[in-house]
Design an enzyme around this catalytic site. Structure first.
Site, short mmCIF file in Angstrom:
data_model
loop_
_atom_site.label_atom_id
_atom_site.label_comp_id
_atom_site.label_asym_id
_atom_site.label_seq_id
_atom_site.Cartn_x
_atom_site.Cartn_y
_atom_site.Cartn_z
N HIS A 1 120.54 93.86 -49.97
CA HIS A 1 119.25 94.57 -49.84
C HIS A 1 118.68 94.96 -51.20
O HIS A 1 118.06 96.02 -51.35
CB HIS A 1 119.39 95.82 -48.96
N ASN B 1 117.92 97.59 -39.32
CA ASN B 1 117.36 96.28 -39.65
C ASN B 1 116.21 95.97 -38.70
O ASN B 1 116.00 96.70 -37.72
CB ASN B 1 118.42 95.18 -39.49
N TYR C 1 128.81 103.03 -47.71
CA TYR C 1 127.55 103.40 -48.36
C TYR C 1 127.74 104.43 -49.47
O TYR C 1 127.17 104.33 -50.55
CB TYR C 1 126.52 103.86 -47.32
FE1 HDE Z 1 124.36 97.62 -45.03
N1 HDE Z 1 124.85 98.03 -46.95
N2 HDE Z 1 126.29 97.17 -44.64
N3 HDE Z 1 123.89 97.05 -43.13
N4 HDE Z 1 122.46 98.03 -45.37
C1 HDE Z 1 123.99 98.43 -47.89
O1 HDE Z 1 124.30 100.16 -49.43
C2 HDE Z 1 127.33 97.47 -45.43
C3 HDE Z 1 124.76 96.66 -42.16
C4 HDE Z 1 121.44 98.04 -44.48
O2 HDE Z 1 117.15 100.23 -48.58
C5 HDE Z 1 124.67 98.83 -49.16
O3 HDE Z 1 122.81 101.26 -50.75
C6 HDE Z 1 128.55 97.14 -44.77
C7 HDE Z 1 124.14 96.69 -40.87
C8 HDE Z 1 120.20 98.37 -45.12
O4 HDE Z 1 118.71 101.12 -49.83
C9 HDE Z 1 126.16 98.71 -48.82
C10 HDE Z 1 128.20 96.63 -43.56
C11 HDE Z 1 122.87 97.12 -41.10
C12 HDE Z 1 120.53 98.57 -46.46
C13 HDE Z 1 126.11 98.19 -47.40
C14 HDE Z 1 126.79 96.67 -43.47
C15 HDE Z 1 122.73 97.33 -42.51
C16 HDE Z 1 121.95 98.36 -46.57
C17 HDE Z 1 124.24 98.09 -50.39
C18 HDE Z 1 129.12 96.07 -42.49
C19 HDE Z 1 121.76 97.32 -40.08
C20 HDE Z 1 119.59 98.89 -47.59
C21 HDE Z 1 123.34 99.02 -51.14
C22 HDE Z 1 129.85 97.05 -41.82
C23 HDE Z 1 122.05 98.31 -39.09
C24 HDE Z 1 119.34 100.35 -47.72
C25 HDE Z 1 123.42 100.26 -50.45
C26 HDE Z 1 118.33 100.59 -48.80
C27 HDE Z 1 122.66 98.50 -47.76
C28 HDE Z 1 127.23 97.97 -46.70
C29 HDE Z 1 126.08 96.18 -42.36
C30 HDE Z 1 121.49 97.76 -43.07
C31 HDE Z 1 126.98 97.81 -49.71
C32 HDE Z 1 129.94 97.31 -45.34
C33 HDE Z 1 124.80 96.37 -39.52
C34 HDE Z 1 118.84 98.48 -44.48
O5 HDE Z 1 126.80 99.94 -48.85
#
Ligand code: HDE
Length: 693
Positions: A76, A149, A363
């Site tokens: 993202h 999402n 996160y």
């Molecule tokens: Fe994320 N995800 N994600 N994700 N995600 C990040 O956190 C992660 C997942 C989502 O505009 C990271 O700040 C794991 C689902 C958004 O700043 C990180 C897993 C959904 C954003 C991370 C998921 C998301 C992130 C990277 C699997 C939808 C951007 C930078 C369990 C419900 C937020 C950060 C923004 C961002 C990890 C799965 C949505 C690495 C481990 C499911 C919208 O922490």
């Protein structure tokens, strides 16, 4: 003070007598606040130098510059934010004590960041990708981050697979490309071994992954969460954001061209709409259900690769979010905002969804790595608007100054000196009390085993046009895959979704239909379609929020242009005048009008509908311009409504379209004829067009 080089003006200017004097502007300073006397020339011994180390203004400036970048988000990375407000319209006091859902009319400030997943921060907006839809609510009882999402399901069922998924979709590590796309071997190789991803990949191959703009897409919390009432009783909840203007997507061919014409298409749209006061809005809806209902659902609500059809549990709208303020500084706000799924408030709680549990760990960890200090919570965009009172102390970049002698608890002090205390009365509304037992092992529930049935529901819920797009997307992506075994494995999985889908994709990539892969659980073909999952079955019926591009020349009928302007304004849409020269044109009434865009930089893909109204005197010249030809050709082949002016035919003739003008190409010859054209635009596209002649 002296220099052989000219001074740029700015804060200082040369006075009459040759000396510098201060203008009324603020004084430029170093980071330490000392005045800067010359921002053009470093301190040197003679010209050209050497430069002196003692030039602290120069060193301060370069030092700050050298450290301007922080690690971009691992996923993202490309995102865009805006401020707004969430207003509760239908409170839910019976199911949650959450402060923001207590009273109708309650307004909670929010910051939203939309994003793509795979590309780096500089990648184009219209990659085929899932969009992040992350909302930070600054409630009176702390920040609540709903990090969702624009697709209601996810690729994987367990967070432990996330690094593999993301490694696979990002650039291939040996070569560093392709950027911001899933159309390559690593992604499909991984997916071909992950049947649980099939449902989400169908969504990703659908038009959902190429939204017209952030304003026209839905958002989903994905996981099932819990609401807790005042007695600690739990209700399951799923969160949905519904765009007030309706859902809309672009065509793949448009996406490819938009990325070249305006890689910032989505962020520009957001900026433009907010700055002109046309505030983007979404309704927040919830699906509420109890434990008994959960047990009776077709799929386990804790499985994040599944959704609950709206037809089974209807959406209940509880409030509306309005984005009404653009960012003031991209870095300070959009880049530094730190969303954390574990940021919840009393009345909202997690479930055991294994993906959510993993996210709750990830996160916080990632924010420390991006922002470099646990004090990231003090950065204005992350700071709660309610009071923060804790014994957390010190750390890099501490910006608060805690006072008093006590930094621990319990303590025997009294009054303000004692510091804050925990509130045990809230225990039952912050963490659902339940008995948990089980074997400690690496397990996956049996109820997560069916990976294809809901993918099939999604497929059968789409209309024919949407199905064509899904097939085309699979064919496009798999045609970019080099290893033939990967293509075969993907199609073998698709056979479990729908036979026709698999046959069409196989034909599209030119392979025999492979044997189906072995599903873990029998695929159900008795589940009904869910019409709510289709974009095209749920048209907005309005042109509001959309954009008309009008191609004009010198001599264009002034009344006609005026009628289009006022008709578009009435429809709540916007208009852009496109001319061969950006300086504009002189209209039929002798008045000049400036152009919003020059033709070569304003292809039809940037508009929802177009009108072509050249003058008789200039049509021949216009018809020679390749950009004008592309303009009408693309508009036609992208099923757009086209307003055809009296003298436009020659241009259509040049691209072989004159004899093919259909009911979606409406004649606009006088001001009176514009109404019908603009009414048609509410259908957004003229899908009946035969573009294959
Ligand atoms: Fe994320 N995800 N994600 N994700 N995600 C990040 O956190 C992660 C997942 C989502 O505009 C990271 O700040 C794991 C689902 C958004 O700043 C990180 C897993 C959904 C954003 C991370 C998921 C998301 C992130 C990277 C699997 C939808 C951007 C930078 C369990 C419900 C937020 C950060 C923004 C961002 C990890 C799965 C949505 C690495 C481990 C499911 C919208 O922490």
């Amino acid at each position: 003070m002296t220099s052989d080089q000219p001074d740029s003006g700015g804060d200082t200017q040369r006075g009459e007598g040759g000396e510098f004097h201060q203008t009324s502007q603020e004084t430029l300073t170093t980071s330490q606040g000392a005045p800067v006397v010359d921002n053009q020339n470093s301190l040197r011994v003679g010209a050209p130098g050497p430069t002196l180390l003692e030039d602290q203004a120069f060193r301060d400036k370069i030092f700050r510059f050298d450290h301007e970048r922080i690690p971009e988000r691992v996923v993202h990375a490309r995102g865009y934010g805006a401020h707004g407000v969430f207003e509760t319209t239908a409170p839910l006091p019976e199911v949650t004590v959450a402060d923001l859902f207590r009273e109708a009319g309650e307004k909670t400030p929010v910051f939203v960041r939309f994003s793509t997943v795979a590309g780096r921060a500089g990648s184009p907006d219209l990659a085929r990708d899932v969009r992040g839809f992350a909302v930070k609510f600054y409630t009176r009882e702390g920040n609540w981050d709903l990090v969702g999402n624009n697709i209601p399901v996810f690729f994987i069922q367990d967070a432990i697979k996330f690094p593999d998924l993301i490694h696979a979709v990002k650039e291939e590590p040996d070569r560093g490309f392709p950027q911001a796309q899933s159309a390559h071997d690593n992604f499909w190789d991984f997916i071909s071994f992950m049947p649980e991803s099939t449902h989400m990949t169908l969504w990703q191959m659908s038009d959902r992954a190429i939204p017209r703009s952030f304003r026209f897409m839905e958002g989903f919390g994905i996981h099932t969460f819990r609401f807790l009432d005042e007695h600690g009783a739990s209700t399951y909840v799923k969160f949905h954001w519904r765009p007030v203007l309706g859902c809309q997507s672009v065509l793949w061919n448009e996406a490819v061209k938009i990325n070249g014409a305006d890689p910032d298409f989505h962020r520009r749209d957001m900026w433009d709409s907010i700055t002109r006061g046309d505030f983007p809005q979404w309704d927040l809806a919830v699906q509420l259900f109890d434990e008994e209902t959960a047990q009776g659902l077709e799929f386990d609500p804790l499985d994040p690769t599944k959704l609950i059809p709206e037809e089974d549990i209807p959406l209940r709208i509880v409030g509306r979010m309005t984005l009404d303020r653009v960012i003031e500084n991209e870095f300070a706000e959009t880049e530094q905002v730190a969303f954390c799924t574990q940021n919840i408030v009393p009345g909202i709680d997690f479930t055991d969804d294994p993906l959510l549990q993993g996210r709750n760990f990830s996160y916080l960890d990632t924010q420390l790595s991006r922002l470099g200090s646990p004090n990231f919570t003090q950065i204005p965009i992350n700071a709660p608007t309610c009071p923060v009172a804790s014994f957390a102390r010190d750390g890099h970049m501490q910006t608060t100054v805690p006072t008093g002698p006590v930094n621990y608890e319990p303590n025997g002090r009294s009054g303000a000196e004692a510091g804050p205390r925990a509130r045990p009365q809230l225990a039952s509304v912050t963490s659902f009390e339940t008995e948990v037992s089980g074997v400690k092992a690496r397990l996956r529930p049996e109820s997560f085993a069916d990976h294809y049935s809901q993918a099939r529901v999604f497929w059968i819920s789409q209309n024919d046009i949407e199905r064509d797009h899904i097939v085309d997307a699979y064919v496009f992506e798999l045609s970019k895959v080099v290893d033939p075994h990967i293509r075969i494995r993907v199609v073998a999985n698709l056979r479990n979704v729908d036979e026709k889908l698999a046959v069409r994709v196989a034909a599209g990539i030119g392979i025999p239909v492979p044997e189906p892969s072995e599903p873990f659980a029998p695929v159900r073909d008795d589940l009904p379609p869910s019409p709510a999952l289709s974009i095209l079955r749920n048209p907005p019926g309005t042109f509001a929020g959309r954009k008309l591009g009008v191609l004009v020349t010198n001599g264009t009928d002034a009344e006609l242009l005026d009628a289009l302007r006022s008709g578009v304004a009435e429809a709540g849409a916007t208009i852009e005048v496109i001319a061969p020269k950006v300086g504009g044109v002189t209209l039929s009434d002798g008045q000049s009008t400036s152009a919003d865009a020059q033709l070569a930089g304003a292809p039809a893909v940037l508009y929802d509908a177009v009108a072509v109204i050249p003058s008789q005197g200039e049509i021949d010249e216009l018809a020679k311009d390749p950009a004008a030809k592309d303009f009408v050709n693309d508009a036609f082949h992208h099923f757009k409504f086209i307003g055809v002016g009296e003298y436009a035919d020659r241009l259509f003739e040049k691209v072989g379209l004159r004899g093919r003008l259909d009911a979606g190409c409406l004649r606009i010859t006088t001001a009176a004829t514009t109404g019908e054209f603009l009414d048609s635009c509410a259908d957004l596209r003229f899908w009946d067009r035969n573009v294959f002649e």
